[in-house]
Write an enzyme that holds these catalytic residues in place. Structure first.
Site, PDB file in Angstrom:
ATOM      1  N   HIS A 107       0.459  33.776  40.530  1.00 28.83           N
ATOM      2  CA  HIS A 107       0.458  34.408  41.855  1.00 28.83           C
ATOM      3  C   HIS A 107       1.765  35.183  41.961  1.00 28.83           C
ATOM      4  O   HIS A 107       2.778  34.689  42.476  1.00 28.83           O
ATOM      5  CB  HIS A 107       0.348  33.349  42.954  1.00 28.83           C
ATOM      6  CG  HIS A 107       0.151  33.947  44.321  1.00 28.83           C
ATOM      7  ND1 HIS A 107      -1.089  34.288  44.806  1.00 28.83           N
ATOM      8  CD2 HIS A 107       1.038  34.271  45.296  1.00 28.83           C
ATOM      9  CE1 HIS A 107      -0.959  34.787  46.031  1.00 28.83           C
ATOM     10  NE2 HIS A 107       0.323  34.796  46.350  1.00 28.83           N
ATOM     11  N   ASP A 147      -4.760  28.040  36.586  1.00 28.21           N
ATOM     12  CA  ASP A 147      -4.198  29.319  36.165  1.00 28.21           C
ATOM     13  C   ASP A 147      -5.020  30.438  36.796  1.00 28.21           C
ATOM     14  O   ASP A 147      -5.700  31.206  36.111  1.00 28.21           O
ATOM     15  CB  ASP A 147      -4.175  29.411  34.634  1.00 28.21           C
ATOM     16  CG  ASP A 147      -3.505  30.697  34.168  1.00 28.21           C
ATOM     17  OD1 ASP A 147      -2.795  31.330  34.971  1.00 28.21           O
ATOM     18  OD2 ASP A 147      -3.705  31.067  32.992  1.00 28.21           O
ATOM     19  N   ASP A 177       5.911  36.738  46.231  1.00 28.57           N
ATOM     20  CA  ASP A 177       5.970  37.652  47.378  1.00 28.57           C
ATOM     21  C   ASP A 177       7.309  38.391  47.337  1.00 28.57           C
ATOM     22  O   ASP A 177       8.169  38.103  46.521  1.00 28.57           O
ATOM     23  CB  ASP A 177       5.790  36.881  48.697  1.00 28.57           C
ATOM     24  CG  ASP A 177       6.975  35.987  49.013  1.00 28.57           C
ATOM     25  OD1 ASP A 177       7.376  35.211  48.124  1.00 28.57           O
ATOM     26  OD2 ASP A 177       7.521  36.053  50.125  1.00 28.57           O
ATOM     27  N   GLU A 193       2.157  30.011  41.634  1.00 29.17           N
ATOM     28  CA  GLU A 193       3.114  31.058  41.988  1.00 29.17           C
ATOM     29  C   GLU A 193       4.350  30.890  41.099  1.00 29.17           C
ATOM     30  O   GLU A 193       4.457  29.927  40.326  1.00 29.17           O
ATOM     31  CB  GLU A 193       3.493  30.990  43.485  1.00 29.17           C
ATOM     32  CG  GLU A 193       4.284  32.218  43.933  1.00 29.17           C
ATOM     33  CD  GLU A 193       4.333  32.436  45.457  1.00 29.17           C
ATOM     34  OE1 GLU A 193       3.692  31.699  46.216  1.00 29.17           O
ATOM     35  OE2 GLU A 193       5.039  33.392  45.859  1.00 29.17           O
TER      36      GLU A 193
HETATM   37  O1  9MR Z   1       1.059  35.390  48.754  1.00 32.61           O
HETATM   38  C1  9MR Z   1       1.667  34.378  49.550  1.00 32.61           C
HETATM   39  C2  9MR Z   1       2.563  33.516  48.693  1.00 32.61           C
HETATM   40  O2  9MR Z   1       3.598  34.278  48.130  1.00 32.61           O
HETATM   41  C3  9MR Z   1       3.083  32.342  49.494  1.00 32.61           C
HETATM   42  O3  9MR Z   1       3.806  31.435  48.702  1.00 32.61           O
HETATM   43  C4  9MR Z   1       1.923  31.628  50.157  1.00 32.61           C
HETATM   44  C5  9MR Z   1       2.358  30.470  51.026  1.00 32.61           C
HETATM   45  O4  9MR Z   1       3.234  30.844  52.013  1.00 32.61           O
HETATM   46  O5  9MR Z   1       1.150  32.506  50.935  1.00 32.61           O
HETATM   47  C6  9MR Z   1       0.603  33.576  50.218  1.00 32.61           C
HETATM   48  O6  9MR Z   1      -0.065  34.437  51.080  1.00 32.61           O
HETATM   49  C7  9MR Z   1      -1.353  34.045  51.478  1.00 32.61           C
HETATM   50  C8  9MR Z   1      -1.336  33.623  52.935  1.00 32.61           C
HETATM   51  O7  9MR Z   1      -0.497  32.521  53.152  1.00 32.61           O
HETATM   52  C9  9MR Z   1      -2.731  33.351  53.418  1.00 32.61           C
HETATM   53  N1  9MR Z   1      -3.587  34.477  53.177  1.00 32.61           N
HETATM   54  C10 9MR Z   1      -3.654  34.878  51.760  1.00 32.61           C
HETATM   55  C11 9MR Z   1      -2.276  35.257  51.298  1.00 32.61           C
HETATM   56  C12 9MR Z   1      -2.305  35.820  49.887  1.00 32.61           C
HETATM   57  O8  9MR Z   1      -2.944  34.987  48.989  1.00 32.61           O
HETATM   58  O1  9MR Z   2       8.745  26.317  47.148  1.00 37.17           O
HETATM   59  C1  9MR Z   2       8.287  26.177  48.482  1.00 37.17           C
HETATM   60  C2  9MR Z   2       7.616  24.844  48.632  1.00 37.17           C
HETATM   61  O2  9MR Z   2       8.555  23.808  48.449  1.00 37.17           O
HETATM   62  C3  9MR Z   2       6.947  24.737  49.986  1.00 37.17           C
HETATM   63  O3  9MR Z   2       6.213  23.532  50.033  1.00 37.17           O
HETATM   64  C4  9MR Z   2       6.038  25.938  50.204  1.00 37.17           C
HETATM   65  C5  9MR Z   2       5.345  25.935  51.547  1.00 37.17           C
HETATM   66  O4  9MR Z   2       6.261  26.063  52.564  1.00 37.17           O
HETATM   67  O5  9MR Z   2       6.787  27.126  50.104  1.00 37.17           O
HETATM   68  C6  9MR Z   2       7.346  27.310  48.829  1.00 37.17           C
HETATM   69  O6  9MR Z   2       8.087  28.487  48.822  1.00 37.17           O
HETATM   70  C7  9MR Z   2       7.375  29.701  48.898  1.00 37.17           C
HETATM   71  C8  9MR Z   2       7.952  30.448  50.073  1.00 37.17           C
HETATM   72  O7  9MR Z   2       7.618  29.811  51.266  1.00 37.17           O
HETATM   73  C9  9MR Z   2       7.488  31.901  50.102  1.00 37.17           C
HETATM   74  N1  9MR Z   2       7.726  32.536  48.850  1.00 37.17           N
HETATM   75  C10 9MR Z   2       7.058  31.863  47.750  1.00 37.17           C
HETATM   76  C11 9MR Z   2       7.608  30.477  47.611  1.00 37.17           C
HETATM   77  C12 9MR Z   2       7.027  29.772  46.391  1.00 37.17           C
HETATM   78  O8  9MR Z   2       5.673  29.465  46.528  1.00 37.17           O
END
Ligand code: 9MR
Ligand code: 9MR
Ligand code: ZN
Length: 568
Positions: A506, A536, A193, A545
């Site tokens: 992701h 994957d 993101d 991600e």
């Molecule tokens: O794309 C988002 C990702 O970068 C974050 O790590 C993740 C968890 O916070 O959330 C993803 O966004 C999703 C959202 O939480 C729920 N709706 C779908 C979004 C995109 O896949």
């Molecule tokens: O790396 C983070 C992980 O430890 C947490 O469990 C998760 C849910 O809170 O979030 C991860 O970090 C995400 C962040 O919230 C949004 N940007 C993407 C990060 C990697 O997935």
């Protein structure tokens, strides 16, 4: 004599191409004989390669009794080393029956493959002093690709990965009791993101700047395809400075030492390129954890950048001083109100962050108050060196800073206890790596656990510094091997390199840019809740991600073994 990695890579690529061609183009009868030249999925190696003087471990899936193995030269298939498979074990997590091959006795640089009687051969790999240099530089290119606020372009594997200037209006003041905007452009996107989150930014910088402090004699030679190359700073520090400059901008939001928790949209954008993500982005209220992480990095960076640019170091130091004073005046934990936001939370307690800040402030300034602050926190909590650690649990950074400091005045008993803790945790990592079957030095699976596997490099290096025992370096090599193919998937966990790497991370630019290959040099989070849960698939943000903190751990781990033999 040293073999050039470039030359070895050409040999490896040729070998791989021949294998693929054999599979694609031969008639069915001929394919049967050609399968002998196709690598077996059951022979798992580090697909990047190994260091001549350190451990070389591979894993063979199944129980093949005491079958013979051979290390063969790619050039002429001659056997250069042989042995018998170890007795079979069942991996503790994925429950596979496997046998381990230890070919550490192979020390001559070259390109090789492992052949196991009745099973087949591995992909080719190289043995060379400089074997991980290219991987380190690819990680750094991966970071560069995450730069926000400017156009970037990376050439890799025949593709040009690029994005235009993005997020040039960062960030609005509405949620921090202000109006208009205060400049928050620049820095790295956090992950797949486009948010920018201070707790994770600070952790990532802390890991990589520690890498600089531990291996600057090598990292100073890293050459990167970035616009700043050849300027005042070594390229490695230029890439770090891109984030540091963004961190400094955060200090202007409150102006009194408090640091905003993050800078993001209200919600996550769709899977679009960063330059087309035009929604408003806001400064999010301060947290004590973000303020402490910021303080630690500013103090650490002040001493690192001082030899290159004293005025810049003064700025960093002033920022550290102001935020540290605020922390001392406000000892209670403060969490931000993020109710309006559904972007990443990065919620965390602050005692570990405060401990780390105290250690870095002390190391840079020698302040007795900071030393007392650190020792009180380290002593009273009987703080451990954690086996499983990361952005939310980063006390190890403070402990390592304290232990490696050459400053006088440490409490001798505490120092001794920390040293013993480091060694005992490193021993646990080595034990796990030896027993687990695929060399993994961590026994847990969680969001981003690949990053924590890579982080074990720092625990092992700290123990090696205290004891000079090679087993700790070998254990760190095992972590590299695990992440580059010696694992339950037989796949690299880094985009753009190694065996069968991730194709659908992701990561918004990888999804949106119309190029089928993903952006390179990015470590994916890894499977959880169990060892076999990695997917994957773009949708699997929990396992696939990418993020700056996982990259940072890889930079440390690969930097630990980088070797630049020629003058920069
Ligand atoms: O794309 C988002 C990702 O970068 C974050 O790590 C993740 C968890 O916070 O959330 C993803 O966004 C999703 C959202 O939480 C729920 N709706 C779908 C979004 C995109 O896949
Ligand atoms: O790396 C983070 C992980 O430890 C947490 O469990 C998760 C849910 O809170 O979030 C991860 O970090 C995400 C962040 O919230 C949004 N940007 C993407 C990060 C990697 O997935
Ligand atoms: Zn951006």
């Amino acid at each position: 004599m040293k073999l050039k990695t470039g030359l070895i890579k050409i040999l490896l690529l040729t070998a791989a191409a021949v294998a693929v061609q054999a599979e694609d183009e031969l008639s069915p009868e001929k394919q049967i004989s050609a399968t002998a030249s196709i690598p077996s999925k059951d022979v798992r190696v580090n697909s990047i390669g190994y260091k001549p003087a350190l451990a070389k471990h591979a894993t063979v899936v199944g129980d093949h009794g005491n079958a013979e193995w051979n290390i063969r030269s790619c050039a002429d298939d001659s056997s250069v080393l042989s042995g018998k498979l170890s007795s079979a074990v069942v991996t503790s997590d994925s429950k596979e029956t496997v046998q381990v091959v230890d070919f550490s006795a192979l020390t001559a640089p070259g390109s090789y493959y492992l052949h196991v009687e009745g099973v087949g051969k591995s992909v080719p790999f190289c043995v060379a002093d400089e074997v991980y240099n290219d991987s380190l530089e690819l990680q750094m290119a991966g970071l560069y690709g995450l730069r926000c606020g400017m156009a970037v372009s990376i050439s890799h594997g025949g593709n040009i990965f690029q994005h235009d200037v993005c997020h040039a209006a960062d960030g609005k003041m509405d949620y921090v009791g202000g109006t208009g905007t205060i400049d928050g452009t620049g820095g790295w996107h956090d992950a797949g993101d486009y948010g920018k989150y201070m707790v994770n930014a600070a952790f990532s910088m802390g890991v990589m700047l520690k890498g600089w402090e531990d291996f600057s004699n090598q990292l100073a030679h890293v050459k990167l395809p970035i616009p700043e190359t050849g300027g005042t700073f070594p390229d490695f520090l230029d890439e770090m400075k891109y984030e540091l400059d963004w961190m400094l901008k955060n200090a202007a939001v409150y102006g009194d030492g408090r640091i905003p928790h993050k800078l993001t949209r209200i919600d996550f954008s769709g899977m679009v390129m960063p330059s087309t993500d035009k929604e408003d982005r806001y400064w999010v209220p301060y947290s004590s954890a973000a303020t402490a992480g910021f303080t630690a990095v500013m103090a650490q960076a002040a001493r690192i950048y001082r030899p290159y640019d004293a005025a810049y170091a003064d700025k960093l130091q002033a920022a550290a001083d102001k935020s540290y004073a605020w922390l001392q005046a406000h000892p209670e934990r403060h969490d931000p109100d993020q109710a309006a936001f559904s972007t990443g939370g990065y919620g965390t307690s602050d005692s570990d962050d405060r401990l780390w800040a105290a250690a870095e402030v002390w190391e840079t300034t020698g302040s007795p108050e900071a030393l007392a602050d650190f020792e009180k926190r380290a002593g009273s909590a009987r703080r451990k060196i954690e086996l499983s650690w990361g952005w939310s649990n980063l006390g190890n950074l403070g402990m390592f800073a304290y232990l490696s400091s050459e400053r006088k005045g440490k409490d001798a008993d505490l120092e001794k206890a920390v040293r013993q803790e480091v060694i005992s945790t490193a021993d646990s990592v080595v034990d796990l790596a030896d027993k687990q079957g695929f060399g993994r030095g961590l026994d847990r699976y969680f969001w981003g656990c690949n990053g924590s596997v890579a982080l074990q490099g720092m625990v092992l290096r700290a123990a090696h510094k205290e004891t000079h025992e090679q087993k700790y370096l070998d254990g760190a090599i095992d972590q590299i091997s695990h992440l580059y193919g010696r694992n339950t998937y037989n796949r690299s966990q880094v985009t753009g390199e190694g065996i069968n790497p991730p194709m659908h991370p992701h990561h918004r630019p990888s999804e949106a840019d119309g190029i089928s290959d993903p952006w390179p040099g990015l470590l994916v989070g890894g499977g959880w809740p169990t060892a076999t849960d990695w997917k994957d698939e773009m949708e699997s943000y929990e396992t696939n991600e990418i993020a700056i903190n996982w990259t940072a751990a890889m930079v440390y781990l690969l930097g630990m073994f980088s070797e630049y033999t020629e003058a920069p």
